[in-house]
Every structure is written in structure tokens, then in C-alpha cells.
Design an enzyme around this catalytic site. Structure first.
Site, PDB file in Angstrom:
ATOM      1  N   ARG A  27       0.827  -1.209   0.000  1.00 20.40           N
ATOM      2  CA  ARG A  27       0.000   0.000   0.000  1.00 20.40           C
ATOM      3  C   ARG A  27       0.859   1.255   0.000  1.00 20.40           C
ATOM      4  O   ARG A  27       0.373   2.341  -0.295  1.00 20.40           O
ATOM      5  CB  ARG A  27      -0.910   0.008   1.228  1.00 20.40           C
ATOM      6  CG  ARG A  27      -1.967  -1.080   1.205  1.00 20.40           C
ATOM      7  CD  ARG A  27      -2.626  -1.228   2.543  1.00 20.40           C
ATOM      8  NE  ARG A  27      -3.407  -0.076   2.924  1.00 20.40           N
ATOM      9  CZ  ARG A  27      -4.701   0.073   2.685  1.00 20.40           C
ATOM     10  NH1 ARG A  27      -5.361  -0.860   2.054  1.00 20.40           N
ATOM     11  NH2 ARG A  27      -5.340   1.149   3.083  1.00 20.40           N
ATOM     12  N   ASN A  97      -6.253   5.207  10.126  1.00 25.49           N
ATOM     13  CA  ASN A  97      -6.146   5.591   8.721  1.00 25.49           C
ATOM     14  C   ASN A  97      -7.280   6.565   8.441  1.00 25.49           C
ATOM     15  O   ASN A  97      -8.417   6.305   8.832  1.00 25.49           O
ATOM     16  CB  ASN A  97      -6.264   4.344   7.825  1.00 25.49           C
ATOM     17  CG  ASN A  97      -6.249   4.681   6.344  1.00 25.49           C
ATOM     18  OD1 ASN A  97      -5.771   5.743   5.941  1.00 25.49           O
ATOM     19  ND2 ASN A  97      -6.779   3.780   5.533  1.00 25.49           N
ATOM     20  N   GLY A  98      -6.981   7.679   7.770  1.00 28.37           N
ATOM     21  CA  GLY A  98      -8.024   8.663   7.476  1.00 28.37           C
ATOM     22  C   GLY A  98      -7.556  10.040   7.902  1.00 28.37           C
ATOM     23  O   GLY A  98      -6.365  10.249   8.169  1.00 28.37           O
ATOM     24  N   GLU A 467      -1.496   5.607 -20.223  1.00 27.66           N
ATOM     25  CA  GLU A 467      -1.199   4.545 -19.258  1.00 27.66           C
ATOM     26  C   GLU A 467       0.277   4.139 -19.338  1.00 27.66           C
ATOM     27  O   GLU A 467       0.916   3.893 -18.317  1.00 27.66           O
ATOM     28  CB  GLU A 467      -2.141   3.350 -19.506  1.00 27.66           C
ATOM     29  CG  GLU A 467      -1.843   2.090 -18.720  1.00 27.66           C
ATOM     30  CD  GLU A 467      -1.917   2.245 -17.202  1.00 27.66           C
ATOM     31  OE1 GLU A 467      -2.349   3.312 -16.703  1.00 27.66           O
ATOM     32  OE2 GLU A 467      -1.506   1.297 -16.510  1.00 27.66           O
ATOM     33  N   LYS A 471       2.804   4.302 -16.214  1.00 24.51           N
ATOM     34  CA  LYS A 471       3.585   3.156 -15.723  1.00 24.51           C
ATOM     35  C   LYS A 471       5.053   3.532 -15.624  1.00 24.51           C
ATOM     36  O   LYS A 471       5.701   3.247 -14.623  1.00 24.51           O
ATOM     37  CB  LYS A 471       3.447   1.943 -16.660  1.00 24.51           C
ATOM     38  CG  LYS A 471       2.190   1.132 -16.600  1.00 24.51           C
ATOM     39  CD  LYS A 471       1.920   0.384 -15.334  1.00 24.51           C
ATOM     40  CE  LYS A 471       1.277   1.235 -14.312  1.00 24.51           C
ATOM     41  NZ  LYS A 471      -0.137   1.390 -14.265  1.00 24.51           N
TER      42      LYS A 471
END
Ligand code: G6P
Length: 594
Positions: A27, A97-98, A467, A471
Site C-alpha cells: 500500500r 487511517n483517514g 497509461e 507506468k
């Protein structure tokens, strides 16, 4: 985005927490920490990688604890700002989280009441609020604390005088992992897969009480039942399985992912598509809403669906839609989100629902927030995607968008059948391309020495150029921009030199000849041109310096093979530059703040 884990059960909590945090590494994070529940709460945290934190830990046998990977929003990455955060007594620890919107006012009030703050974070108000309200019952204290808070949160609290954990959720993802004599909390499913495949998704406003014996969910003080979902992902799918990086593993999985996504919707006997979701006669238009790579998939989907169904299709970036006056009439709002948790997308979905639009979510994660809010869901079945940079989820999203176009197409049945037949051959085409990855790796080595690269395409392959550039910039840190090939002359030409290579996607469709004219213009500025070109296209060699060859497919499917070629190109470029491919700096897989 921040990752949360929590464990209570029969095992020593510390190694479980470290293992769960490692599963959330994808993450993205800048600091990490754990707190172990015993007679006191012991906290270990710093702005370091999880492996480094692990080395600092001394063995513990405590059977409960919480952990966190932080992605800084309020306050720089540092030991003081890392989670868990404690109250003044040192008995309470919280991971969050937040964003607590009213944290400054709360902090001021709590300071006046004698609380001492040690960090710059918004999170720290939570343990202090809990301390203020705690009178022997942690659940009650959490419930009172959230009454004072506004903003988004998923948090877990422990107290050394309380058995287990209390969790709360509002607009940030939080799941409970239901095991056998052990239970877990996490912000995402892969964190708990080593211990259980049964999860409960908490809803906004829920409070959960998690002990070794069970999990209980509450709403407005009353106990409620929440469905236990069985997750169809194996732990092997969430591991590297011998590959150097998750990204290359996930690129290699794409033939299977395309197959899994169309399986069930195309009958083997008669290749027609049945999605089980009907296009409603009362719908005037479709609006796709998405972020990042999912947004680029939507741009391809717009052209595919418009051309096959004649339904007008619009596309908006979720964060822009949320502040726009976009006209929503009898509009079918379709959100595309791999994670099903992206905060901007969730807000857009709520906005569409509030004005009464029919809504559909295209997502990869069973039971995610988007699936619970949208009227209907289509799953892309890509399996867990761990690398921050999306690859297989993009290809699966494109596959689903082709299926939608075919299912709702108004044209001649024979051409639909032949398209559906070709769709079923795409996994083999993608495999042929992957089998030649060594050739693409050589081009990656070549690109790695440059600092600026342009990607151009036209028509269906313009979003693929976007895209491809995304990448490359994400994982190699090379400055890359995607442009419609015809637009370079309206500005970017000023930047073209022999040191700015251009990657040109040369699809054999009605844009080919104009693209060749654009390439000539680029060559006149002496930029090296690397084409992504179909096998057997000899013509292209007259125009470009190098060509990456992709298998021949009908023009409408060219985004699939071209995107896979660009993924491989980005991967091998980043590998040559020695970058942290799976966890690029400053990026997060699931962006749960607006
Ligand atoms: C982040 C990820 C991207 C992803 C985007 C949208 O930026 O790093 O890979 O495309 O979020 O995510 P979603 O889960 O909504 O598709």
C-alpha cells in the site's frame, strides 16, 4: 495509504503483526510501528522499513496487539509521528487511517483540559479522547470519542485494562478477519490471508469489539449481524512465487486474468455475452468515473462502448467530478475501481446515488465499499494485485469493458459473435507477447538512460499512451508524458531533442497513416522513436528507429496487447535503473483520502 492491522488470539501477537504489516507493504508507507497489549501497552515505532523495525523488537509472548504502516498526511515521516499513538497514561494505543477534520479544535480543547501531545498528527487526538471518556469500558469510551470527531477514520484502540480491541470505521476501509480462536483487524484483505479467508466488512458508523473468542459489531449501541464473506484468493496468489517482483508476476498472470474475467459471461457453445446486467431502456447516457489507471481504462471503454452500442459515454476523473456541476439526467453512473475503496471514487458514487442515478461498480475486491454502495457490481476477478502500479487489473478492466460493449451492442449478431470469439483468443496473444519479454527487456535497458520520454497514440490507443507514460513515471521515476500524437506540435515539440525518445503506438487502424505523418514530424526534431507495432508491419521500419513487436489482433483489441508491451517496457526500464518497483516512492495502492 496507511495500513492497519490488529491481532488477538492464541499465538504470540508480535510475529503475526509483523507478518500482517509485510502483507500490507504494497500500500506504500514511510514509517511503521506496533503496540503490544500486556500489563502496559508497549510501543515500537519509527520512520523505517518493517524489516528494520523487526530487528529492533525483543521477543514478546503477548497475545494481542496492533500495527500500522503510515503514509504521511499530517506531519512529516518521523518516529514521533509514526503510529501507534498513546494517551497520557500510556495505557491506550491507537492506529488510524483517514483524516480527522476537526483535530485542531479537539487538540486545543484537550490541551486546555491537561492532555499533553507529542506528535504533529491528527490521529493523536483519538487516544486522548478515549482516555478522557474511559471509565472501565473501552467500547463505551470509543463510542463517546467518535461522537466528538468529524472526518474519515478507520482505527483500532487497545487499553491495558481491557481484553481485546475496539475498532471503528467511517469512510476508510476496515475489515475483521474471523479465525479459529483468533481474530484479526486490517485495512485490506491480503493482510489476514495467512490466518483466515473469512472476513467481515465494517460499514460507516460501525464499532467492532474483537477478542480471541469472537467478533461483535455494533451500531448506535445495538449489536448487529454483519455478513461473513469468504474471500476467493489464496495466499499463494498474494506471494511472489519465485518472481523478482510482484509487478512482473502480475504481468505474467494476465492471460489467466483475461480468461477468468470473461469466463462465465461468454458461453463456449455460442459465443455471445451475457452479463446478467441489462442496459435499461430509460438510460440516456453512461458516465464512467474513476482515478489513475482505472480512469485510462474508462477512456478506452468510452470509445469501445460508444462504437458498439451507440450509447453516448462520458468519462470523468472522480476528484474532478466531485466538485463539478456535471449534468446527471437519466445517466447510468459506472465507477471503475480496482480496490473498491478509493476515497474520491466513493464520494463520487455517493453523489450519483444522492441524485437518484442508477449506479454500477466494476471492481476487483469482493465486498469492498464500492460494491456495498452501488446498485450493481461486476467483478473483474484479477486476483490480489500487490504491486502499487496496476497491471493485471487494467487488463481485466479492459476485458470487462469489451464484455459490456458486446453484451449491449446493437449491431449485427455475426460481427458480435466474431468479436466474442476473438476476445477468447486474447489470452494466447498476450502469452505470445510475454514469451518475447527478453526483446522488450533490451528496449527497457535502452530507455533507462533517458530522463524524459513521450508516449503518443491516437484513437483507442491514446489512453494506452497515457497509461504507458503513467507506468514508466511511477516505477522508473523517468519524467514521462502521454499525448495524442496530433497534439505534440501544439507545445511539446519545444521539448523534442535527441535526448527525448518518443514511444509511438502504431495500431493498424484508421489512424495509422496520420500517425506515420506525426512520426515524421517527430523525427525531423531528431528524437529517437520507438514504435509499438504489429508483427508483419514492414512499413513502420521506414519511419522509426526501433520497434517492439506485438501480436496481430483486430484494431479494437489493440489496447490490450499494446498496454502489456508498455507494462513490460516500464518494468524492464525500472529494473535497469534499480528502482523499488513494487513500492514506488510516495505512492499508495489504495488511496483512501481525498
Ligand atoms: C492509486 C494506485 C493506482 C490506481 C489508482 C486508482 O493511485 O496506485 O494504481 O490506478 O489508485 O485506484 P482504484 O483502486 O480506484 O482503481
Amino acid at each position: 495509504m496507511c495500513g492497519i492491522v490488529g491481532y488477538v488470539g492464541h499465538r504470540a501477537a508480535q510475529p503475526v503483526l509483523v507478518n500482517c504489516l509485510k502483507r500490507l507493504e504494497y500500500r506504500g508507507y514511510d514509517s511503521c510501528g506496533i503496540a503490544l497489549l500486556g500489563k502496559d501497552v508497549e510501543i515500537y515505532k519509527d520512520a523505517i522499513r518493517i524489516e528494520a523495525l523487526e530487528k529492533k523488537l525483543r521477543p514478546h509472548i503477548n497475545k494481542a496487539g496492533i500495527g500500522h504502516t503510515r503514509w504521511a498526511t499530517h506531519g512529516k515521516p518521523s518516529q514521533g509521528n509514526a503510529h501507534p499513538h498513546a494517551d497520557c497514561t500510556g495505557k491506550i494505543a491507537v492506529v488510524h487511517n483517514g483524516v480527522i477534520d476537526n483535530y485542531l479544535a479537539l487538540r486545543e480543547k484537550l490541551t486546555q483540559e491537561g492532555h499533553k501531545f507529542r506528535s504533529d498528527t491528527d490521529t493523536e487526538v483519538i487516544p486522548h479522547l478515549i482516555e478522557k471518556y474511559f471509565q472501565g469500558d473501552l467500547q463505551e469510551a470509543v463510542s463517546k470519542a467518535i461522537g466528538d470527531m468529524s472526518g474519515s477514520y478507520a482505527f483500532v484502540a487497545i487499553h491495558s485494562d481491557w481484553d481485546g480491541m475496539v475498532v471503528a470505521r467511517n469512510e476508510s476501509p476496515l475489515i475483521l478477519g474471523v479465525g479459529d480462536k483468533e481474530n484479526l483487524v486490517a485495512s485490506d484483505v491480503p493482510a489476514v490471508l495467512d490466518y483466515t479467508d473469512r472476513v467481515i466488512y465494517l460499514e460507516d458508523g460501525d464499532i467492532g469489539v474483537v477478542t480471541g473468542d469472537g467478533v461483535r459489531c455494533f451500531r448506535n449501541g445495538k449489536q448487529i449481524d454483519r455478513e461473513v464473506h469468504r474471500i476467493p484468493w489464496s495466499i499463494e496468489e498474494a506471494q511472489k512465487g519465485g518472481y523478482a517482483h510482484f509487478m512482473i508476476k502480475e504481468i505474467h498472470e494476465q492471460p489467466r486474468v483475461i480468461r477468468n474475467t470473461y469466463k462465465g459471461y461468454i458461453s463456449a457453445l455460442e459465443p455471445v455475452v451475457n452479463l446478467g446486467i441489462r442496459k435499461d431502456a430509460g438510460i440516456n447516457d453512461i458516465l464512467f468515473i474513476a482515478c489513475g489507471t482505472s480512469y485510462y481504462a474508462a477512456l478506452v471503454g468510452q470509445q469501445v462502448i460508444q462504437s458498439l452500442t451507440q450509447i453516448p459515454v462520458r468519462v470523468e476523473i472522480a476528484s474532478e467530478f466531485n466538485y463539478s456541476d456535471t449534468v446527471l439526467g437519466r445517466t447510468w453512473v459506472i465507477v471503475i475501481t480496482q480496490s473498491g475503496e478509493t476515497a474520491d471514487v466513493m464520494r463520487a458514487l455517493k453523489k450519483a446515488k444522492e441524485v437518484g442515478c442508477r449506479t454500477l461498480a466494476i471492481t476487483n475486491v469482493v465486498g469492498s465499499s464500492a460494491t456495498r454502495l452501488a446498485d450493481e457490481t461486476l467483478y473483474i476477478t484479477a486476483g490480489p494485485e500487490i504491486c502499487v502500479a496496476a497491471t493485471k487489473s487494467f487488463i481485466a478492466q479492459l476485458t470487462m469493458l469489451y464484455l459490456m460493449g458486446l453484451a449491449w451492442a446493437s449491431g449485427d449478431i455475426r460481427s458480435r459473435v466474431s468479436m466474442a470469439t476473438e476476445l477468447r483468443q486474447l489470452p494466447d496473444k498476450v502469452q505470445q507477447l510475454i514469451d518475447r519479454e527478453e526483446e522488450i527487456a533490451a528496449f527497457g535497458k535502452y530507455l533507462a538512460k533517458y530522463e524524459n520520454v513521450f508516449f503518443v497514440g491516437r484513437g483507442l490507443n491514446y489512453p494506452v499512451a497515457l497509461e504507458g507514460a503513467l507506468k514508466l513515471k511511477e516505477i522508473s521515476y523517468i519524467h514521462a508524458e502521454g499525448y495524442p500524437a496530433g497534439e505534440l506540435k501544439h507545445g511539446p515539440f519545444a521539448l523534442l531533442t535527441p535526448k527525448t525518445p518518443v514511444v509511438a503506438i502504431a495500431a493498424r487502424d484508421n489512424t495509422y497513416d496520420t500517425l506515420m505523418a506525426n512520426i515524421k514530424e517527430i523525427k525531423a526534431r531528431e528524437s529517437p522513436v520507438l514504435a509499438i507495432a504489429e508483427e508483419g508491419d514492414i512499413e513502420i521500419e521506414k519511419y522509426v528507429d526501433f520497434a517492439v513487436r506485438v501480436p496481430k489482433v483486430s484494431p479494437i483489441f489493440s489496447p490490450i496487447v499494446n498496454a502489456v508491451a508498455l507494462q513490460l517496457l516500464a518494468y524492464y526500464t525500472a529494473k535497469e535503473r534499480g528502482c523499488s518497483i513494487d513500492t514506488p516512492r510516495n505512492l499508495a495502492k489504495s488511496v483512501t483520502v481525498e
